[in-house]
Design an enzyme around this catalytic site. Structure first.
Site, PDB file in Angstrom:
ATOM      1  N   PRO A   7       0.874  -1.154  -0.117  1.00 46.53           N
ATOM      2  CA  PRO A   7      -0.011  -0.004  -0.024  1.00 46.53           C
ATOM      3  C   PRO A   7       0.827   1.167   0.154  1.00 46.53           C
ATOM      4  CG  PRO A   7      -0.928  -1.548   1.623  1.00 46.53           C
ATOM      5  CD  PRO A   7       0.387  -2.279   1.162  1.00 46.53           C
ATOM      6  N   CYS A   8       0.582   2.283  -0.659  1.00 46.78           N
ATOM      7  CA  CYS A   8       1.139   3.469  -1.018  1.00 46.78           C
ATOM      8  C   CYS A   8       0.697   4.719  -0.398  1.00 46.78           C
ATOM      9  CB  CYS A   8       1.104   3.791  -2.563  1.00 46.78           C
ATOM     10  SG  CYS A   8      -0.420   4.052  -3.236  1.00 46.78           S
ATOM     11  N   GLN A   9      -0.446   4.638   0.362  1.00 46.77           N
ATOM     12  CA  GLN A   9      -0.988   6.150   0.881  1.00 46.77           C
ATOM     13  C   GLN A   9       0.255   6.743   1.782  1.00 46.77           C
ATOM     14  OE1 GLN A   9      -2.569   3.275   1.036  1.00 46.77           O
ATOM     15  NE2 GLN A   9      -4.498   3.066   0.629  1.00 46.77           N
ATOM     16  N   GLY A  10       1.063   6.242   2.506  1.00 46.91           N
ATOM     17  CA  GLY A  10       1.920   6.818   3.200  1.00 46.91           C
ATOM     18  C   GLY A  10       3.094   7.714   2.208  1.00 46.91           C
ATOM     19  N   PHE A  11       2.986   7.164   1.192  1.00 41.99           N
ATOM     20  CA  PHE A  11       3.854   7.965   0.154  1.00 41.99           C
ATOM     21  C   PHE A  11       3.402   9.063  -0.961  1.00 41.99           C
ATOM     22  CE2 PHE A  11       5.861   3.850   0.800  1.00 41.99           C
ATOM     23  CZ  PHE A  11       7.231   4.398   1.460  1.00 41.99           C
TER      24      PHE A  11
END
Length: 385
Positions: A79-83
């Site tokens: 998952p990419c939400q932190g980037f």
């Protein structure tokens, strides 16, 4: 070639790898709604609904009569939400739980030691936080005996009718240096000594053979309105005789008024004052044009106020099937769940056509790196590696 897809979602990466010739043994994802679609489209594979960090990868390999080091490929898109730049800056942090899932992916790779590793993430992941995660990924994989390359690729340059920039990490433990795939498409057709590329695929190239619909109209299992009009449509039909998921979302009266007041190519800034919302994304209520390349599809593709999702001809949003076409899913790929669930599945998926090319790059061992460099030079740009 045997592969396992971690963070498989609905199966975008898996679909591409399957088309590249890989045997998908299993897909793992924590989201039950996504796993339902994966199960529908990969009946021959094991569907595992679980937290990737909690599975025993060696036990999973044993179920397929494999030992450590015998699996060909582990692929995944943590998952990419932190980037992602689509997330407010205040919610991006180096120690985000979502970012830590990159480490969970690497943990499983280090335990299984597959011959090859393919990891995908948003483009910002590669350079974000002063390349902290990029350095960590490379260091860990090199310590485990892998040769590693990484770069940012635009899906439109590989035959997907969508501008979607993503970071890919490719690693090999078989002594062979990974090779970046060559772009196959560009703004204009190009044929020269070093490479040949085709023109980018446009919105209308992708969806013109699908039935015109009114908002709220259902053509779930409709037939095509014409024979394939181009190479992309022939590829994407893949022998299908009818469509799935071709349903036009019913709009609220005000949403429909806004869409009806706009011409193709227009958006929120072009709305009449009495219909214009107080604020919104620059692409909100935008209508596509036939000759443009689709902007990045997000999980909000179901909502007219969140992006340029308006059909270029009809007064409605693009359907799930049209979004899937513009994402590179073949027509035989069926999405299950609510309309919003299906939109999220597409927006979070790796474009299958791009995943196919990445998978095929592992099977190409006879190209010399100078050939790749020559291709970049002729195109007037160098991909970062």
């Amino acid at each position: 070639m045997k592969a396992i897809d971690l963070f498989c979602g609905c199966g975008g990466m898996s679909a591409g790898l399957r088309d590249a010739g890989f045997n998908l043994l299993a897909g793992v994802d924590i989201e039950p709604k996504y796993i339902r679609t994966f199960t529908e489209n990969f009946p021959e594979s094991r569907s595992i609904c679980a937290d990737v960090s909690s599975i025993d990868i060696l036990d999973l390999l044993e179920q397929f009569n494999l030992k450590q080091g015998e699996l060909d490929l582990i692929a995944g898109g943590p998952p990419c939400q932190g980037f992602s730049k689509n997330v407010p800056r205040s919610r991006r942090a180096i120690d985000s739980d979502n970012n830590k899932l990159v480490n969970a992916f690497l943990d499983q790779c280090e335990k299984a030691l597959p011959r090859w590793i393919l990891m995908e993430n948003v483009a910002e992941m590669r350079n974000g936080f002063d390349q902290y995660y990029t350095q960590a990924v490379v260091e860990r994989l090199e310590a485990a005996g892998y040769k590693v390359i990484h770069g940012v690729h635009n899906a439109a340059d590989f035959g997907v009718p969508q501008r979607r920039r993503r970071a890919f990490f490719m690693a090999r433990r078989d002594g062979i240096q990974p090779i970046e795939p060559r772009p196959t498409h560009s703004k204009e057709e190009l044929v020269d000594l070093f490479c040949e590329t085709k023109s980018h695929i446009t919105v209308w190239d992708a969806i013109s053979d699908l039935r015109s619909l009114e908002h709220g109209e259902d053509a779930e299992t409709d037939t095509y309105v014409s024979p394939p009009q181009n190479e992309y449509q022939r590829l994407i039909r893949n022998g299908c005789t009818h469509t799935f998921n071709h349903i036009a979302r019913r709009l609220k009266p005000l949403q429909l008024q806004r869409i009806q007041s706009l011409e193709p190519g227009q958006g929120i800034k072009d709305l009449p004052p009495e219909l214009r919302p107080k604020g919104g994304y620059s692409g909100a209520y935008g209508r596509l044009t036939k000759d443009m390349i689709m902007p990045t599809i997000t999980r909000w593709v179901f909502h007219p106020g969140s992006g340029r999702w308006g059909h270029p001809k009809d007064y409605r949003l693009i359907t799930i099937r049209e979004a899937a076409r513009l994402h590179g899913f073949k027509d035989c790929f069926k999405f299950v769940g609510s309309y919003n669930d299906q939109a999220g599945q597409i927006g979070n998926a790796v474009p299958p056509l791009l995943a196919k090319i990445m998978g095929e790059a592992f099977l190409t061992t006879n190209s010399h790196p100078s050939e790749v460099a020559s291709t970049r030079l002729v195109k007037g740009e160098f991909l970062e590696t």
